[in-house]
Scaffold this motif. Structure first.
Motif, PDB file in Angstrom:
ATOM      1  N   ALA A 127     -45.888  16.212 -18.585  1.00 30.05           N
ATOM      2  CA  ALA A 127     -46.141  15.959 -20.005  1.00 30.05           C
ATOM      3  C   ALA A 127     -44.936  15.221 -20.566  1.00 30.05           C
ATOM      4  O   ALA A 127     -43.791  15.557 -20.242  1.00 30.05           O
ATOM      5  CB  ALA A 127     -46.355  17.271 -20.760  1.00 30.05           C
ATOM      6  N   THR A 128     -45.182  14.216 -21.381  1.00 30.14           N
ATOM      7  CA  THR A 128     -44.104  13.444 -21.985  1.00 30.14           C
ATOM      8  C   THR A 128     -43.914  13.893 -23.425  1.00 30.14           C
ATOM      9  O   THR A 128     -44.860  13.861 -24.220  1.00 30.14           O
ATOM     10  CB  THR A 128     -44.407  11.936 -21.934  1.00 30.14           C
ATOM     11  N   LEU A 129     -42.697  14.330 -23.748  1.00 28.21           N
ATOM     12  CA  LEU A 129     -42.395  14.920 -25.042  1.00 28.21           C
ATOM     13  C   LEU A 129     -41.072  14.388 -25.563  1.00 28.21           C
ATOM     14  O   LEU A 129     -40.309  13.751 -24.832  1.00 28.21           O
ATOM     15  CB  LEU A 129     -42.328  16.444 -24.910  1.00 28.21           C
ATOM     16  N   GLU A 130     -40.804  14.677 -26.807  1.00 24.71           N
ATOM     17  CA  GLU A 130     -39.539  14.266 -27.413  1.00 24.71           C
ATOM     18  C   GLU A 130     -38.642  15.479 -27.615  1.00 24.71           C
ATOM     19  O   GLU A 130     -39.113  16.552 -27.990  1.00 24.71           O
ATOM     20  CB  GLU A 130     -39.780  13.579 -28.760  1.00 24.71           C
ATOM     21  N   ALA A 131     -37.366  15.279 -27.324  1.00 26.86           N
ATOM     22  CA  ALA A 131     -36.356  16.277 -27.668  1.00 26.86           C
ATOM     23  C   ALA A 131     -35.545  15.649 -28.793  1.00 26.86           C
ATOM     24  O   ALA A 131     -34.523  14.987 -28.574  1.00 26.86           O
ATOM     25  CB  ALA A 131     -35.482  16.595 -26.462  1.00 26.86           C
TER      26      ALA A 131
ATOM     27  N   ALA B 286     -32.602   9.327 -16.251  1.00 25.66           N
ATOM     28  CA  ALA B 286     -31.873  10.451 -15.659  1.00 25.66           C
ATOM     29  C   ALA B 286     -32.857  11.424 -15.036  1.00 25.66           C
ATOM     30  O   ALA B 286     -34.017  11.527 -15.462  1.00 25.66           O
ATOM     31  CB  ALA B 286     -31.038  11.162 -16.718  1.00 25.66           C
ATOM     32  N   LEU B 287     -32.386  12.137 -14.032  1.00 29.45           N
ATOM     33  CA  LEU B 287     -33.149  13.210 -13.401  1.00 29.45           C
ATOM     34  C   LEU B 287     -32.404  14.511 -13.625  1.00 29.45           C
ATOM     35  O   LEU B 287     -31.191  14.586 -13.407  1.00 29.45           O
ATOM     36  CB  LEU B 287     -33.302  12.962 -11.903  1.00 29.45           C
TER      37      LEU B 287
ATOM     38  N   LEU C  97     -26.148  14.257 -20.993  1.00 30.39           N
ATOM     39  CA  LEU C  97     -26.656  12.998 -20.455  1.00 30.39           C
ATOM     40  C   LEU C  97     -26.524  11.853 -21.453  1.00 30.39           C
ATOM     41  O   LEU C  97     -26.686  12.041 -22.662  1.00 30.39           O
ATOM     42  CB  LEU C  97     -28.131  13.167 -20.070  1.00 30.39           C
ATOM     43  N   GLU C  98     -26.290  10.665 -20.930  1.00 33.81           N
ATOM     44  CA  GLU C  98     -26.278   9.465 -21.753  1.00 33.81           C
ATOM     45  C   GLU C  98     -27.651   8.801 -21.793  1.00 33.81           C
ATOM     46  O   GLU C  98     -27.989   8.127 -22.770  1.00 33.81           O
ATOM     47  CB  GLU C  98     -25.250   8.466 -21.219  1.00 33.81           C
ATOM     48  N   SER C  99     -28.441   8.967 -20.745  1.00 37.65           N
ATOM     49  CA  SER C  99     -29.750   8.321 -20.658  1.00 37.65           C
ATOM     50  C   SER C  99     -30.673   8.809 -21.757  1.00 37.65           C
ATOM     51  O   SER C  99     -30.645   9.986 -22.138  1.00 37.65           O
ATOM     52  CB  SER C  99     -30.391   8.614 -19.299  1.00 37.65           C
ATOM     53  N   ASP C 100     -31.515   7.903 -22.262  1.00 39.89           N
ATOM     54  CA  ASP C 100     -32.470   8.302 -23.292  1.00 39.89           C
ATOM     55  C   ASP C 100     -33.840   8.628 -22.711  1.00 39.89           C
ATOM     56  O   ASP C 100     -34.738   9.065 -23.426  1.00 39.89           O
ATOM     57  CB  ASP C 100     -32.586   7.218 -24.376  1.00 39.89           C
ATOM     58  N   GLU C 101     -34.005   8.421 -21.406  1.00 42.10           N
ATOM     59  CA  GLU C 101     -35.253   8.768 -20.718  1.00 42.10           C
ATOM     60  C   GLU C 101     -34.900   9.738 -19.606  1.00 42.10           C
ATOM     61  O   GLU C 101     -34.120   9.424 -18.699  1.00 42.10           O
ATOM     62  CB  GLU C 101     -35.903   7.514 -20.127  1.00 42.10           C
ATOM     63  N   VAL C 102     -35.481  10.960 -19.664  1.00 42.56           N
ATOM     64  CA  VAL C 102     -35.080  12.024 -18.750  1.00 42.56           C
ATOM     65  C   VAL C 102     -36.312  12.613 -18.056  1.00 42.56           C
ATOM     66  O   VAL C 102     -37.311  12.943 -18.707  1.00 42.56           O
ATOM     67  CB  VAL C 102     -34.332  13.146 -19.499  1.00 42.56           C
ATOM     68  N   TYR C 103     -36.205  12.750 -16.746  1.00 39.08           N
ATOM     69  CA  TYR C 103     -37.259  13.387 -15.946  1.00 39.08           C
ATOM     70  C   TYR C 103     -36.754  14.758 -15.528  1.00 39.08           C
ATOM     71  O   TYR C 103     -35.718  14.873 -14.864  1.00 39.08           O
ATOM     72  CB  TYR C 103     -37.600  12.528 -14.727  1.00 39.08           C
ATOM     73  N   VAL C 104     -37.470  15.794 -15.947  1.00 38.92           N
ATOM     74  CA  VAL C 104     -37.068  17.171 -15.661  1.00 38.92           C
ATOM     75  C   VAL C 104     -38.018  17.763 -14.621  1.00 38.92           C
ATOM     76  O   VAL C 104     -39.231  17.833 -14.845  1.00 38.92           O
ATOM     77  CB  VAL C 104     -37.082  18.038 -16.935  1.00 38.92           C
TER      78      VAL C 104
ATOM     79  N   VAL D  53     -38.424  13.118 -22.890  1.00 41.18           N
ATOM     80  CA  VAL D  53     -38.376  13.972 -21.706  1.00 41.18           C
ATOM     81  C   VAL D  53     -39.734  13.991 -21.026  1.00 41.18           C
ATOM     82  O   VAL D  53     -40.750  14.325 -21.647  1.00 41.18           O
ATOM     83  CB  VAL D  53     -37.948  15.407 -22.075  1.00 41.18           C
ATOM     84  N   HIS D  54     -39.750  13.617 -19.758  1.00 41.96           N
ATOM     85  CA  HIS D  54     -40.957  13.712 -18.933  1.00 41.96           C
ATOM     86  C   HIS D  54     -40.839  15.027 -18.162  1.00 41.96           C
ATOM     87  O   HIS D  54     -40.084  15.123 -17.192  1.00 41.96           O
ATOM     88  CB  HIS D  54     -41.050  12.525 -17.983  1.00 41.96           C
ATOM     89  N   TYR D  55     -41.561  16.033 -18.656  1.00 41.10           N
ATOM     90  CA  TYR D  55     -41.444  17.378 -18.090  1.00 41.10           C
ATOM     91  C   TYR D  55     -42.489  17.548 -16.996  1.00 41.10           C
ATOM     92  O   TYR D  55     -43.696  17.432 -17.237  1.00 41.10           O
ATOM     93  CB  TYR D  55     -41.626  18.417 -19.189  1.00 41.10           C
ATOM     94  N   CYS D  56     -42.026  17.817 -15.777  1.00 45.90           N
ATOM     95  CA  CYS D  56     -42.900  17.842 -14.601  1.00 45.90           C
ATOM     96  C   CYS D  56     -43.315  19.254 -14.204  1.00 45.90           C
ATOM     97  O   CYS D  56     -42.645  20.235 -14.548  1.00 45.90           O
ATOM     98  CB  CYS D  56     -42.178  17.193 -13.420  1.00 45.90           C
TER      99      CYS D  56
END
Length: 298
Positions: free
Chosen positions: A101-105, A3-4, A55-62, A112-115
């Motif tokens: 940075a890649t982190l966990e929520a 997800a984005l 969101l349903e996705s387990d991988e999220v790009y913010v 979450v890949h926080y950009c």
């Protein structure tokens, strides 16, 4: 699933503040490279705090739709998203070089890949140039023109000026425009004196703001002398002190901004396929050959 999420400031007072965010999200959604594309705001709904739960996705790009690194990108957004173990030092940034940075929520069980913010990405230089093309209607604009990249400027956040200066330097190094200057609203050199900084007759002015609002539609036009009352509007170009001023309005309203969002996500590991090339093709300024270069960096 990936997800984005595009996060932006928004406004309780200006209904147009969120419009660019929605438009860029729609452009990316149409590309089909993300299973979900969502938006979230500080001053509007849905909020930063709620969005991951939608969101349903387990991988999220913010991707923050902000111009500079600072309080919102380093404190507010990570806190509201509840990103476990967030540490601004992970970016190891000099003020313009934050990547991701890649982190966990953990509370929503998502990675979450926080950009870094869109405003400091190298691709933003291309959007500034594209903005100049759009306002002049000339895909080859540059020769015989000056370019003013305008920011707010503030003593509270030195990174605010860094982003403006960074992109002005990149455009200048490309050699496309005869003169390039970084100017500011609240610090020197000031946009009020724009004609004092250029020898060329034609000057394109591009404000590095995400959305049009009080500063871009009221303060800057009046400060530059385009009009004595913003409510009456102004000519494009406008004659000021023997120069023609081509005022472009907020850079964030340029359709190519969707490309910067995609590039931020791709840098963080998102699979975007050929969406970047497709967005560049679809948003190219009218009259430009689709095979020709349209940016300082191409």
């Amino acid at each position: 699933m990936q997800a984005l999420v595009i996060v932006a400031h928004g406004s309780h007072l200006n209904p147009d503040a969120s419009t660019p965010t929605y438009e860029h999200a729609d452009t990316i959604r149409e590309s089909g490279v993300f299973d979900e594309v969502a938006t979230a705001f500080w001053k509007e709904e849905p909020s930063f705090r709620e969005v991951l739960r939608t969101l349903e996705s387990d991988e999220v790009y913010v991707v923050p739709l902000f111009i500079s690194e600072g309080y919102f990108t380093e404190e507010v957004i990570p806190r509201e998203l509840r990103l476990d173990d967030w540490d601004v030092e992970e970016w190891d940034s000099d003020g313009t070089s934050a990547t991701h940075a890649t982190l966990e929520a953990d509370d929503v069980d998502k990675t979450v890949h926080y950009c870094g913010p869109v405003g400091t990405h190298d691709a933003m230089t291309d959007v500034i140039v594209r903005r100049a093309e759009t306002v002049t209607g000339d895909p080859d604009v540059g020769d015989g023109f000056g370019l003013a990249v305008v920011g707010h400027g503030t003593e509270r956040n030195e990174n605010s000026a860094k982003a403006i200066e960074y992109h002005a330097e990149r455009v200048a190094e490309s050699g496309r425009f005869d003169e390039v200057k970084a100017l500011f609203m609240d610090e020197d050199p000031e946009i009020d004196d724009v004609t004092d900084f250029f020898e060329v007759e034609d000057i394109v002015v591009v404000p590095l703001f995400v959305a049009d609002g009080y500063h871009t539609q009221e303060d800057i036009p009046e400060d530059m002398g385009l009009t004595d009352d913003y409510r009456k509007g102004w000519d494009t170009p406008a004659e000021v002190d023997g120069h023609r001023i081509w005022y472009a309005g907020a850079v964030g309203t340029e359709a190519l901004m969707a490309d910067v969002v995609l590039e931020r996500a791709a840098d963080a590991g998102a699979d975007v396929g050929d969406a970047i090339e497709e967005v560049r093709r679809r948003t190219r300024v009218a009259g430009t050959d689709t095979d020709a270069s349209a940016s300082a960096g191409d």
